[in-house]
Design a protein around this motif. Structure first.
Motif, short mmCIF file in Angstrom:
data_model
loop_
_atom_site.label_atom_id
_atom_site.label_comp_id
_atom_site.label_asym_id
_atom_site.label_seq_id
_atom_site.Cartn_x
_atom_site.Cartn_y
_atom_site.Cartn_z
N PRO A 51 -26.38 -40.90 35.94
CA PRO A 51 -25.94 -40.82 34.54
C PRO A 51 -25.91 -39.39 33.98
CG PRO A 51 -27.65 -42.51 34.83
CD PRO A 51 -27.57 -41.75 36.11
N ASP A 52 -26.83 -38.55 34.45
CA ASP A 52 -26.93 -37.20 33.88
C ASP A 52 -26.35 -36.14 34.82
OD1 ASP A 52 -28.83 -37.61 35.78
OD2 ASP A 52 -30.47 -36.65 34.68
N HIS B 90 -26.78 -39.70 49.37
CA HIS B 90 -26.08 -38.95 48.32
C HIS B 90 -25.58 -39.94 47.28
CE1 HIS B 90 -25.66 -36.87 52.17
NE2 HIS B 90 -25.86 -35.77 51.48
N ARG B 91 -25.71 -39.57 46.03
CA ARG B 91 -25.22 -40.43 44.97
C ARG B 91 -24.06 -39.76 44.24
NH1 ARG B 91 -30.66 -42.06 45.10
NH2 ARG B 91 -30.92 -44.33 44.96
N GLY B 92 -23.03 -40.54 43.96
CA GLY B 92 -21.90 -40.05 43.19
C GLY B 92 -22.11 -40.28 41.71
N THR B 93 -21.16 -39.85 40.94
CA THR B 93 -21.26 -39.86 39.47
C THR B 93 -21.66 -41.23 38.91
OG1 THR B 93 -19.53 -38.21 39.49
CG2 THR B 93 -20.00 -39.24 37.38
N ARG C 217 -20.08 -33.69 41.21
CA ARG C 217 -19.77 -35.11 41.42
C ARG C 217 -20.72 -35.81 42.37
NH1 ARG C 217 -13.83 -35.45 43.20
NH2 ARG C 217 -14.33 -37.66 43.36
N TYR C 218 -21.59 -35.04 43.04
CA TYR C 218 -22.53 -35.67 43.98
C TYR C 218 -23.90 -35.02 43.90
CZ TYR C 218 -18.40 -37.84 45.88
OH TYR C 218 -17.25 -38.57 46.00
N ARG C 219 -24.93 -35.81 44.18
CA ARG C 219 -26.29 -35.29 44.25
C ARG C 219 -26.90 -35.74 45.57
NH1 ARG C 219 -30.06 -37.67 39.86
NH2 ARG C 219 -30.27 -39.31 41.42
N TYR C 220 -27.54 -34.81 46.26
CA TYR C 220 -28.29 -35.16 47.47
C TYR C 220 -29.67 -35.64 47.06
CZ TYR C 220 -31.17 -34.50 51.61
OH TYR C 220 -32.07 -34.69 52.62
N ASP C 221 -30.07 -36.81 47.54
CA ASP C 221 -31.33 -37.41 47.08
C ASP C 221 -32.39 -37.55 48.16
OD1 ASP C 221 -30.73 -37.54 44.41
OD2 ASP C 221 -29.89 -39.56 44.50
N SER D 164 -25.98 -40.11 57.37
CA SER D 164 -26.01 -40.01 55.91
C SER D 164 -25.09 -41.07 55.32
CB SER D 164 -25.56 -38.62 55.45
OG SER D 164 -24.25 -38.35 55.91
N ILE D 165 -25.34 -41.38 54.05
CA ILE D 165 -24.45 -42.28 53.31
C ILE D 165 -24.15 -41.66 51.95
CG2 ILE D 165 -25.24 -44.41 54.45
CD1 ILE D 165 -26.88 -45.02 51.90
N VAL D 166 -23.05 -42.12 51.37
CA VAL D 166 -22.69 -41.75 50.00
C VAL D 166 -22.58 -43.03 49.19
CG1 VAL D 166 -20.92 -40.77 48.50
CG2 VAL D 166 -21.50 -39.63 50.64
N LEU D 167 -23.29 -43.09 48.09
CA LEU D 167 -23.14 -44.20 47.14
C LEU D 167 -22.11 -43.75 46.12
CD1 LEU D 167 -26.88 -45.05 46.47
CD2 LEU D 167 -25.24 -46.53 47.60
N SER D 168 -20.93 -44.33 46.21
CA SER D 168 -19.85 -43.87 45.33
C SER D 168 -19.65 -44.77 44.13
CB SER D 168 -18.55 -43.78 46.12
OG SER D 168 -18.25 -45.04 46.68
N GLY D 169 -20.27 -45.95 44.16
CA GLY D 169 -20.14 -46.83 43.00
C GLY D 169 -18.96 -47.77 43.08
#
Ligand SMILES: [Zn+2]
Length: 299
Positions: A115-116, A108-111, A122-126, A50-55
């Motif tokens: 945008p919504d 996973h995408r961080g804040t 603080r995180y969404r599994y995509d 898995s990865i996390v896109l934290s921005g």
């Protein structure tokens, strides 16, 4: 329903049962506890599961279904800026191996990427993505970075397990039963081999003979070769589909070239092999695209 596999150290590959894409989570601890993303710091989990896109990374490019993801390593922990070249080790190597073996990656995408994002999360599994490609380039801070084109996964061949078939009992009365259904789930990711009119023209010009190894494959239906774009098509490379950017290769050499196992020098000698690219007077190769591919190899 989906694809899940548990590997030796307990890491889950693929879908986490009961967790749907689009689910929100409070923090990294919750992602860790739910087995979505192990560890609290790193962007790439063990085995690249898995990865996390934290921005936080200036070189990342998030287009939704396609992500150009920057590898790990070589960063100043305080500023996040690149201060050294990245190596193909650890998480970077794991993502590259997932590419070679068709293993999906949970994204996973961080804040900063959502945008919504609802209050308190603080995180969404995509969902599952695949590593479509990887290469090297020089990042905005002037150091070599590894880049990964990560695309929304397309599961083409899914063999269900018996518990997926609620109607199993009644189905057996009317027709063939399920005994011949494979017990093992399979995830197959097709290798897309583009061949447009110009590609066909190049292949015919070379008599379907590989330009790097000289082999010509013959099947019952005729000779077989593949067209290989030196500067890849699609973002972020956007290579052109013109003959100057196309090689006629056998499948083996095509894989090795795409996977950056060798490159072609400006004088058309093949790096690592004691030979030159086979050429045809009507088929010129653009030096620009050769140099682009050399840079992808870390030249
Ligand atoms: Zn070949």
């Amino acid at each position: 329903m989906g694809y899940t596999e548990t590997i030796a150290d307990g890491t889950l590959i693929g879908d986490i049962p009961g967790i749907r894409p689009g689910t929100f989570f409070r923090d990294r601890q919750e992602l860790h506890d739910k087995k979505l993303h192990r560890g609290l710091q790193r962007g790439i989990a063990p085995h690249g599961s898995s990865i996390v896109l934290s921005g936080g990374y200036i070189d990342d490019d998030d287009m939704g279904d396609v992500i150009i993801y920057t590898g790990e390593g070589g960063r100043d922990p305080n500023t996040g800026r690149q201060i050294a070249d990245q190596q193909l080790i650890s998480g970077n190597k794991a993502l590259a191996e997932n590419h070679l073996n068709g293993i999906p990656v949970r994204v996973h995408r961080g804040t900063a990427h959502v945008p919504d994002m609802p209050e308190g999360f603080r995180y969404r599994y995509d969902g599952l993505y695949r590593v479509a490609q990887y290469w090297q380039e020089v990042g905005q801070d002037g150091f070599k970075i590894w880049r990964f084109r990560i695309e929304k996964a397309l599961i083409l061949d899914y063999a269900p397990q018996p518990e997926d078939s609620a109607a199993g009992e009644s189905a057996r009365i009317d027709g063939p039963n399920g005994n011949e259904i494979p017990q093992r789930r399979q995830l197959t990711i097709a290798r897309i081999v583009r061949s447009t009119a110009v590609g066909e023209w190049v292949k015919r010009l070379h008599g379907f003979t590989c330009q790097t190894c000289g082999i010509q494959l013959t099947t019952m239906a005729g000779a077989y070769a593949e067209t290989c774009h030196i500067k890849p098509l699609g973002r972020p490379h956007n290579g052109p589909d013109i003959s100057e950017n196309i090689l006629c290769l056998c499948p083996n050499c095509h894989v090795l070239f795409d996977e950056l196992a060798f490159w072609i020098n400006d004088d058309l000698s093949i790096q690592g092999l004691d030979r030159f690219l086979r050429v045809h007077p009507q088929h010129a190769i653009s030096p620009d695209v050769l140099q682009y591919h050399q840079r992808m190899c870390g030249r």
